[in-house]
Write a protein that holds these residues in place. Structure first.
Motif, PDB file in Angstrom:
ATOM      1  N   ARG A  21      -9.987  33.080 -20.038  1.00 17.02           N
ATOM      2  CA  ARG A  21      -9.846  32.908 -21.484  1.00 17.02           C
ATOM      3  C   ARG A  21      -9.389  31.490 -21.823  1.00 17.02           C
ATOM      4  NH1 ARG A  21      -8.012  38.420 -21.441  1.00 17.02           N
ATOM      5  NH2 ARG A  21      -5.855  37.738 -21.116  1.00 17.02           N
ATOM      6  N   ARG A  22      -8.481  30.950 -21.040  1.00 10.19           N
ATOM      7  CA  ARG A  22      -8.025  29.576 -21.293  1.00 10.19           C
ATOM      8  C   ARG A  22      -9.164  28.576 -21.101  1.00 10.19           C
ATOM      9  NH1 ARG A  22      -3.394  31.667 -18.766  1.00 10.19           N
ATOM     10  NH2 ARG A  22      -4.029  30.906 -16.697  1.00 10.19           N
ATOM     11  N   ASP A  27     -13.531  25.205 -24.489  1.00 11.50           N
ATOM     12  CA  ASP A  27     -14.979  24.963 -24.596  1.00 11.50           C
ATOM     13  C   ASP A  27     -15.584  24.653 -23.231  1.00 11.50           C
ATOM     14  OD1 ASP A  27     -17.464  24.815 -25.817  1.00 11.50           O
ATOM     15  OD2 ASP A  27     -17.278  22.660 -26.217  1.00 11.50           O
ATOM     16  N   LYS A  28     -15.143  25.420 -22.237  1.00  9.26           N
ATOM     17  CA  LYS A  28     -15.705  25.308 -20.900  1.00  9.26           C
ATOM     18  C   LYS A  28     -16.134  26.690 -20.417  1.00  9.26           C
ATOM     19  CE  LYS A  28     -13.028  21.178 -19.736  1.00  9.26           C
ATOM     20  NZ  LYS A  28     -12.078  20.539 -18.784  1.00  9.26           N
ATOM     21  N   VAL A  29     -16.881  26.717 -19.311  1.00  7.09           N
ATOM     22  CA  VAL A  29     -17.436  27.971 -18.806  1.00  7.09           C
ATOM     23  C   VAL A  29     -17.035  28.165 -17.347  1.00  7.09           C
ATOM     24  CG1 VAL A  29     -19.547  29.273 -18.341  1.00  7.09           C
ATOM     25  CG2 VAL A  29     -19.417  27.794 -20.362  1.00  7.09           C
ATOM     26  N   LEU A  43     -16.066  27.107 -10.100  1.00  9.10           N
ATOM     27  CA  LEU A  43     -16.240  25.903 -10.906  1.00  9.10           C
ATOM     28  C   LEU A  43     -15.880  26.136 -12.373  1.00  9.10           C
ATOM     29  CD1 LEU A  43     -19.782  24.850  -9.611  1.00  9.10           C
ATOM     30  CD2 LEU A  43     -17.575  23.955  -8.823  1.00  9.10           C
ATOM     31  N   THR A  44     -15.670  25.022 -13.046  1.00  8.07           N
ATOM     32  CA  THR A  44     -15.588  25.002 -14.503  1.00  8.07           C
ATOM     33  C   THR A  44     -16.663  24.057 -15.002  1.00  8.07           C
ATOM     34  OG1 THR A  44     -13.198  25.398 -14.499  1.00  8.07           O
ATOM     35  CG2 THR A  44     -14.146  24.479 -16.491  1.00  8.07           C
ATOM     36  N   LEU A  45     -17.523  24.554 -15.907  1.00  6.85           N
ATOM     37  CA  LEU A  45     -18.639  23.762 -16.434  1.00  6.85           C
ATOM     38  C   LEU A  45     -18.384  23.397 -17.888  1.00  6.85           C
ATOM     39  CD1 LEU A  45     -21.611  25.955 -15.109  1.00  6.85           C
ATOM     40  CD2 LEU A  45     -20.471  24.061 -13.937  1.00  6.85           C
ATOM     41  N   PRO A  46     -18.897  22.258 -18.350  1.00  3.26           N
ATOM     42  CA  PRO A  46     -18.749  21.888 -19.766  1.00  3.26           C
ATOM     43  C   PRO A  46     -19.539  22.851 -20.654  1.00  3.26           C
ATOM     44  CG  PRO A  46     -20.224  20.362 -18.641  1.00  3.26           C
ATOM     45  CD  PRO A  46     -19.625  21.229 -17.579  1.00  3.26           C
ATOM     46  N   GLU A  87     -19.988  33.618 -21.065  1.00  2.67           N
ATOM     47  CA  GLU A  87     -18.695  34.008 -20.506  1.00  2.67           C
ATOM     48  C   GLU A  87     -18.548  33.586 -19.041  1.00  2.67           C
ATOM     49  OE1 GLU A  87     -18.577  38.260 -21.243  1.00  2.67           O
ATOM     50  OE2 GLU A  87     -17.273  37.889 -22.978  1.00  2.67           O
ATOM     51  N   HIS A  88     -19.657  33.619 -18.301  1.00  2.00           N
ATOM     52  CA  HIS A  88     -19.593  33.304 -16.872  1.00  2.00           C
ATOM     53  C   HIS A  88     -21.006  33.060 -16.358  1.00  2.00           C
ATOM     54  CE1 HIS A  88     -19.027  33.922 -12.500  1.00  2.00           C
ATOM     55  NE2 HIS A  88     -17.789  33.547 -12.718  1.00  2.00           N
ATOM     56  N   VAL A  89     -21.110  32.201 -15.331  1.00  2.00           N
ATOM     57  CA  VAL A  89     -22.422  31.901 -14.749  1.00  2.00           C
ATOM     58  C   VAL A  89     -22.333  32.007 -13.229  1.00  2.00           C
ATOM     59  CG1 VAL A  89     -24.277  30.205 -14.524  1.00  2.00           C
ATOM     60  CG2 VAL A  89     -22.940  30.296 -16.631  1.00  2.00           C
TER      61      VAL A  89
END
Length: 232
Positions: A21-22, A27-29, A43-46, A87-89
C-alpha cells in the motif's frame, strides 16, 4: 511488433500488504521478476511508466534494475477491480531469440454480407513467437462474407517466425443469418410458453381487447336487429 520498453526499477526490501500500500501511494507498482533459474527479484516499478507500457498486451520490458539489465515479459498484471490501477506485476526473464508461448488478440475488420451476424468465438489465439518479436494482434476480414461462412484458426495469417499453438480447426469467426424480429418474437414466446411464463395483460392490451369485445357486441346487436326486421 513493438520495441522493448525501457523501465527503471528498484529492488524492494519491504513485503506484505502494508508495504504494498505504501508503494502504491507513492505512485509505484510492486513487482516480482523470475525465470531462467534465477531467484525471484522483488522490484518497485514507476507507476506511470509501467501503466503506459502495459497498455499493450504481451509487453516486453527492458528493465534497468540498479545497473543490471534484464529483458522481461509481463506474464500477469493484477488490477484493482474498480479503479483499474495496477496492483502488482509478475515478470518473467526472457532472452533475445528465445521463443515464448503467448495469447494474442484477434481483431475483426470489414462488413459481412447483408442480413448476417458476425460472432467471434475465439478472441485470442495462442502462438509461439520470439520474445522480442511478439505480434501485437491478428486481423481477420469478414468483408462480404455470406451467412454460413467460418474462419478457422488455421486460416488466420501469421507473421513469419510465429507458430500457431491453438487447434487449427478451432472456430474463430462465425457468420450466421440474422433472425427477423418476427421470428425472434415467436421463438421468445415459444420459449416462455415452454417455461410456463405468463405475462400480465397491459392496460393498452386490455383496452384493445375491451374495444374488440364492444365492436363484436355491437355487430351482434346489429345482426339481431336486422333479423327482427326481416321477421316483421
Amino acid at each position: 511488433m513493438s520495441d522493448n520498453l525501457n523501465i527503471s526499477a528498484e529492488r524492494r526490501t519491504e513485503f506484505g500488504k502494508g508495504a504494498a500500500r505504501r508503494i502504491r501511494r507513492a505512485d509505484k507498482v510492486p513487482a516480482v521478476l523470475y525465470g531462467h533459474g534465477t531467484d525471484p527479484i522483488h522490484l518497485t516499478l514507476p507507476g506511470h511508466d509501467t501503466m503506459m507500457a502495459l497498455k499493450m498486451s504481451n509487453a516486453v520490458l527492458s528493465l534497468d534494475v540498479e545497473g543490471e539489465e534484464h529483458l522481461a515479459l509481463a506474464k500477469d498484471v493484477q488490477r484493482d477491480p474498480v479503479k483499474r490501477f495496477i496492483e502488482h506485476v509478475d515478470l518473467v526473464i526472457v532472452r533475445k531469440g528465445e521463443k515464448v508461448i503467448v495469447d494474442v488478440a484477434v481483431y475483426v475488420e470489414g462488413e459481412a454480407g447483408p442480413d448476417t451476424v458476425v460472432t467471434v468465438d475465439n478472441a485470442t489465439l495462442q502462438v509461439e513467437a520470439e520474445a522480442t518479436n511478439i505480434p501485437e494482434n491478428f486481423t481477420v476480414s469478414v468483408e462480404g462474407l455470406e451467412a454460413g461462412s467460418q474462419i478457422l484458426a488455421g486460416a488466420v495469417e501469421l507473421p513469419a517466425g510465429t507458430t500457431l499453438i491453438t487447434d487449427p480447426e478451432a472456430l474463430v469467426v462465425n457468420v450466421t443469418q440474422a433472425i427477423s424480429e418476427e421470428a425472434l418474437e415467436a421463438e421468445l414466446a415459444e420459449a416462455e410458453a415452454e417455461a410456463g411464463i405468463e405475462h400480465e395483460e397491459s392496460d393498452e392490451e386490455a383496452a384493445e381487447a375491451a374495444e374488440g369485445e364492444s365492436e363484436g357486441d355491437a355487430a351482434a346487436a346489429e345482426g339481431e336487429s336486422a333479423g327482427e326486421s326481416e321477421d316483421a
